[in-house]
Design a protein around this motif. Structure first.
Motif, short mmCIF file in Angstrom:
data_model
loop_
_atom_site.label_atom_id
_atom_site.label_comp_id
_atom_site.label_asym_id
_atom_site.label_seq_id
_atom_site.Cartn_x
_atom_site.Cartn_y
_atom_site.Cartn_z
N PHE A 1 0.78 -1.41 -0.25
CA PHE A 1 0.22 -0.09 -0.03
C PHE A 1 0.84 1.23 0.07
O PHE A 1 0.52 2.42 -0.60
N ALA A 2 2.00 1.29 0.91
CA ALA A 2 2.47 2.44 1.08
C ALA A 2 3.23 2.96 -0.30
O ALA A 2 4.13 2.15 -0.94
N TYR A 3 3.10 4.29 -0.66
CA TYR A 3 3.52 4.81 -1.85
C TYR A 3 4.10 6.46 -1.73
O TYR A 3 3.45 7.15 -2.51
N ASP A 4 4.76 6.53 -0.70
CA ASP A 4 5.08 7.85 -0.57
C ASP A 4 6.57 7.85 -0.05
O ASP A 4 7.11 7.00 0.86
N ALA A 5 7.23 9.00 0.07
CA ALA A 5 8.64 8.90 0.57
C ALA A 5 8.84 8.90 2.11
O ALA A 5 9.65 7.87 2.46
N GLY A 6 7.97 9.42 2.94
CA GLY A 6 7.74 9.07 4.34
C GLY A 6 7.89 7.65 4.63
O GLY A 6 8.51 7.34 5.53
N THR A 7 6.82 7.25 4.10
CA THR A 7 6.58 5.62 4.46
C THR A 7 7.54 4.65 4.07
O THR A 7 8.00 3.95 4.69
N TRP A 8 8.18 5.04 2.91
CA TRP A 8 9.32 4.16 2.25
C TRP A 8 10.60 4.33 3.05
O TRP A 8 11.26 3.41 3.45
N ASN A 9 10.36 5.52 3.75
CA ASN A 9 11.88 5.72 4.43
C ASN A 9 11.85 4.86 5.89
O ASN A 9 12.74 4.66 6.31
N VAL A 10 10.79 4.53 6.24
CA VAL A 10 10.66 3.62 7.38
C VAL A 10 10.72 2.32 6.86
O VAL A 10 11.47 1.53 7.51
N LEU A 11 9.94 1.80 5.69
CA LEU A 11 10.17 0.58 5.50
C LEU A 11 11.61 0.22 4.85
O LEU A 11 12.07 -1.04 5.48
N ARG A 12 12.25 1.09 4.33
CA ARG A 12 13.92 0.73 4.12
C ARG A 12 14.67 0.31 5.22
O ARG A 12 15.79 -0.48 4.99
N GLN A 13 14.41 0.73 6.47
CA GLN A 13 15.31 0.20 7.53
C GLN A 13 14.96 -1.20 8.04
O GLN A 13 15.92 -1.86 8.66
N VAL A 14 13.77 -1.62 7.80
CA VAL A 14 13.30 -2.94 8.36
C VAL A 14 13.20 -3.95 7.23
O VAL A 14 13.42 -5.05 7.53
N VAL A 15 12.61 -3.53 6.06
CA VAL A 15 12.20 -4.68 5.06
C VAL A 15 13.50 -4.76 4.14
O VAL A 15 13.83 -3.70 3.54
N GLN A 16 13.93 -5.88 3.90
CA GLN A 16 15.20 -5.94 3.20
C GLN A 16 14.56 -6.29 1.62
O GLN A 16 13.69 -7.04 1.34
N ASN A 17 15.64 -5.72 0.66
CA ASN A 17 15.33 -6.24 -0.77
C ASN A 17 16.47 -6.97 -1.20
O ASN A 17 17.59 -6.99 -0.58
N LEU A 18 16.38 -7.47 -2.40
CA LEU A 18 17.23 -8.29 -3.22
C LEU A 18 18.37 -7.32 -3.68
O LEU A 18 19.60 -7.76 -3.58
N MET A 19 18.13 -6.17 -3.87
CA MET A 19 18.95 -5.22 -4.55
C MET A 19 18.98 -3.93 -3.61
O MET A 19 17.76 -3.83 -2.88
N TYR A 20 19.93 -3.14 -3.56
CA TYR A 20 19.94 -1.83 -3.26
C TYR A 20 20.74 -0.93 -3.91
O TYR A 20 21.66 -1.26 -4.52
N ILE A 21 20.41 0.42 -3.86
CA ILE A 21 21.15 1.62 -4.25
C ILE A 21 22.25 1.82 -3.19
O ILE A 21 21.95 2.29 -2.17
N PRO A 22 23.64 1.70 -3.85
CA PRO A 22 24.64 1.98 -3.02
C PRO A 22 24.63 3.46 -2.60
O PRO A 22 24.32 4.28 -3.36
N ARG A 23 25.63 3.62 -1.55
CA ARG A 23 26.14 4.85 -0.96
C ARG A 23 26.48 5.95 -2.30
O ARG A 23 27.47 5.30 -3.14
N GLY A 24 25.94 7.02 -2.39
CA GLY A 24 26.56 7.78 -3.90
C GLY A 24 25.78 7.55 -5.01
O GLY A 24 26.02 8.42 -5.82
N GLY A 25 24.78 6.61 -5.13
CA GLY A 25 24.00 6.13 -6.13
C GLY A 25 24.82 5.19 -7.16
O GLY A 25 25.66 4.43 -6.69
N GLY A 26 24.46 5.12 -8.20
CA GLY A 26 25.12 4.12 -9.28
C GLY A 26 24.05 2.93 -9.54
O GLY A 26 22.91 3.10 -8.95
N LYS A 27 24.59 2.06 -10.30
CA LYS A 27 23.75 0.84 -10.37
C LYS A 27 23.44 0.06 -9.34
O LYS A 27 24.27 0.13 -8.28
#
Length: 534
Positions: free
Chosen positions: A56-82
Motif C-alpha cells: 500500500f505505502a507509496y510515498d517517500a515518508g513511509t518508504w523511508n520507514v520501510l527501508r530500515q526494516v524490510v530488506q530487498n534483493l538489491m539496493y542503491i549503494p552509497r553515492g548512487g549508481g547501479k
C-alpha cells in the motif's frame, strides 16, 4: 556552523558513485539513540488502515520507514549508481533481451523473528503486491513480471512480460521487499504499524490516536546484507511542522532535522550560522507539479491546461517562495538527468498571458475559467500553502481564471486524489529509483500511481515499452525526448520546479552527507555519534 555541499555528477539517468564507502569495523557506535526529526506523518485512518504495508505505502515518508526494516534483493549503494546485491549474493539478466532475471540469496538470511528467508518468501512477497493491486498504483512497479519460479531455497528467476532494463532498480523498492507469510496475509493488508523484515533494523512505535509519535529502530542481530550500520539505535520523531522540528533541534531534543525544512530555516542557517549545528546540502531529484483529471469537466479541454501552462511564471514562484532551494522545471524529467529536455519552456515559456488568452478564445472557452486547485497541507513542507497562494494569484491576475485553493491533510488528500475527486491538484514526486523511467511510466502508464485517466496510445503501446528496452540508457534518449514532447502538448501534468535537499544536524553527528541520497531515501544506518571509521 559548518556547511557541507555534497556534489555527485549525473550521467544518463543515473547518479554515479564517486566517494568510497566507509563502514565501522564493529558495525555500530553504541551510546544513546540518534534522534531524527521529520515532518512526515504516519497515521492510520479508515481509508488507509495499513500505512506501512509495502503493498500500500507509496510515498517517500513511509518508504523511508520501510527501508530500515524490510530488506530487498538489491539496493542503491552509497553515492548512487547501479543497484548492488543486498539480500541477494548475485543477480543478473540471463538473456540479451532483458526478459529473464535471476537472483541467488545470501546464505543464512533470517527474518528478525529468527525464521529463515527463502526464495519462496521473495516470490510470495512480490506476488502479494500484484494480487492486492492497490489503487495507489504501487503494483505497477513490479507488473512487468509475468511469472516467477524458485530453484531450491536460494534461487529465484523472474520472467518478464517484455524487455525491462530498469528491473534491477525496481527490485530496490519497497514493493519488492521480502516479507514473512506468517505476518502478511496473501490477499489483504497488515493493518497498523507493525513491521517484520530482515533489514538492518527492527522497529517499535509509540502511538497516540492512531498516529506515530515515535519510531525506534534497533540494530537487527539477524541482519546479513551489504550495509554496515554505524549505530545501534535510531529514533524518528514526527513533528507537525518545520518550526517545531527546528525548535527541537535547537533545544537538543533531536540530533538531526530532515525533510522538510522550510526555506526560511535553510536561509537562516546559511546567513546566521551556529557553532553546534551543521547544514548539509545534497543533490535532489524531487519535482513538484500540477496534476489534472483529464476527464473532469473543468479541465477536460486541453486548451484550459495549455493556457495554465502559458500563464504560470515559475521564476516568480520560486523567487517568492523557494529562493535558493529550487529551480524551474520544464519537463517531468528533472534537468539533472541527462535525458531531460525543456519542452514546456520551448512551447509555453513563462507568464505569457497574451498567448493564453488567444488560445482560450480560439477554443471557444468562456473566461474566467473557474477551478479549484487542491494541495496537501502537511506532506511537502510548510511552504506549500504559500506556493499555492502564489499560483492562485498568478492565474487570477491574468483575468483568464477564477481560481480558489483548498488545503487538506495528506491522510485525507491522498485517498481523495487516488479516487479522482480532484480536477486539479498539486503533488510532489521523489523518484522510485534514479532512472528517467520513474518520471515517465509512473505517471503515464496503465495503473499509474495517480490513477490518472490520461491515456495516449503512442506513449503506452510504443514509447514507454521502447524506453525500457535499452540496457544502455543513453540509447533511449531519443525515445524519452519524444515522450516529453507529447506530455508538453497534452499537459496531463504541469511541471513547476525541482528542488535541492537539506539536512541540519548537531555537529557531533557524522555520516549526515550519506544519510539521504538524491532520491530522498533515508539511510539511518549511515548516522553515527562521533567520528566514523573507514
Amino acid at each position: 556552523m559548518n556547511r557541507k555541499t555534497l556534489v555527485l555528477p549525473v550521467v544518463i539517468g543515473l547518479l554515479a558513485p564517486v566517494l568510497a564507502g566507509c563502514g565501522d569495523s564493529d558495525g555500530g557506535s553504541g551510546g544513546d539513540a540518534i534522534v531524527v526529526g521529520t515532518t512526515d506523518q504516519y497515521i492510520a485512518t479508515k481509508d488507509a488502515p495499513a500505512p506501512l504495508d509495502p503493498a500500500f505505502a507509496y510515498d517517500a515518508g513511509t518508504w523511508n520507514v520501510l527501508r530500515q526494516v524490510v530488506q530487498n534483493l538489491m539496493y542503491i549503494p552509497r553515492g548512487g549508481g547501479k543497484p548492488l546485491p543486498d539480500a541477494a549474493s548475485e543477480c543478473s539478466f540471463t538473456d540479451r533481451a532483458n526478459e529473464s532475471y535471476r537472483c541467488t540469496l545470501r546464505e543464512g538470511l533470517k527474518f528478525s523473528n529468527g525464521d529463515p528467508v527463502t526464495a519462496e518468501d521473495v516470490k510470495y512477497s512480490i506476488q502479494r503486491v500484484l494480487d492486492i493491486d492497490d489503487p495507489s498504483g504501487i503494483a505497477a512497479l513490479v507488473n512487468t513480471i509475468d511469472t516467477m519460479e524458485t530453484d531450491g531455497d536460494s534461487r529465484i528467476i523472474f520472467h518478464l512480460k517484455s524487455s525491462d532494463a530498469t528491473f534491477p532498480y525496481k527490485l530496490t523498492t519497497p514493493p519488492a521487499g521480502i516479507l514473512s507469510a506468517k505476518d502478511y496475509p496473501a490477499k489483504k493488508f497488515r493493518n497498523g504499524f507493525d513491521l517484520t523484515g530482515s533489514g538492518p533494523y527492527t522497529m517499535k512505535t509509540e502511538l497516540k490516536d492512531d498516529t506515530v509519535v515515535k519510531a525506534v529502530f534497533t540494530k537487527n542481530p539477524n541482519y546479513k546484507g551489504a550495509v554496515k550500520p554505524q549505530n545501534d539505535k535510531v529514533e524518528i520523531r514526527p513533528y507537525k511542522d518545520a518550526d517545531s522540528m527546528g525548535e527541537a533541534l535547537e533545544s537538543g531534543d533531536i540530533d538531526v532535522m530532515t525533510r522538510a525544512m522550510s526555506p526560511e530555516q535553510v536561509r537562516q542557517l546559511i546567513e546566521e550560522p551556529k557553532d553546534d549545528i551543521q547544514l548539509t546540502e545534497m543533490p535532489g531529484l524531487e519535482i513538484r507539479y500540477l496534476g489534472f483529471d483529464t476527464e473532469a469537466p473543468t479541465v477536460k479541454e486541453k486548451a484550459v491546461r495549455q493556457a495554465m501552462a502559458y500563464t504560470i511564471d515559475r521564476g516568480q514562484l520560486i523567487n517568492k517562495v523557494y529562493a535558493g532551494m529550487a529551480e524551474p522545471l520544464y519537463s517531468l524529467i528533472p534537468s539533472s538527468i541527462a535525458t531531460h529536455t525543456n519542452p514546456f519552456f520551448n512551447k509555453y515559456g513563462d507568464g505569457d498571458t497574451a498567448k493564453a488568452a488567444a488560445l482560450l478564445q480560439e477554443a471557444g472557452i468562456t473566461t474566467p475559467v473557474k477551478l479549484t486547485l487542491n494541495y496537501t497541507t502537511d506532506h511537502y513542507g510548510s511552504a506549500t500553502a504559500k506556493e499555492f497562494e502564489t499560483l492562485r494569484d498568478q492565474l487570477n491576475g491574468s483575468k483568464l481564471f477564477d481560481i480558489t485553493i483548498k488545503g487538506t491533510e495528506w491522510s485525507v488528500f491522498r485517498p481523495k486524489e487516488v479516487k479522482r475527486e480532484y480536477a486539479a491538484y498539486g503533488m510532489g514526486w521523489f523518484p522510485d529509483f534514479p532512472d528517467p523511467d520513474t518520471y515517465t511510466s509512473s505517471f503515464l502508464d496503465k495503473g499509474n500511481f495517480l490513477s490518472s485517466p490520461y491515456d495516449n496510445p503512442r506513449l503506452r503501446k510504443d514509447l514507454l515499452p521502447q524506453s525500457r528496452k535499452e540496457a544502455d540508457r543513453s540509447a533511449a534518449t531519443k525515445t524519452f525526448g519524444e515522450i516529453q514532447n507529447i506530455v508538453a502538448e497534452d499537459v496531463p501534468f504541469l511541471p513547476l520546479w525541482q528542488g535541492k535537499q537539506y539536512v541540519a544536524a548537531r555537529t557531533e553527528i557524522t555520516g549526515v552527507e550519506w544519510a539521504v541520497n538524491s532520491s530522498a531515501e533515508l539511510h539511518l544506518w549511515e548516522l553515527r555519534r562521533g567520528s566514523a571509521t573507514s
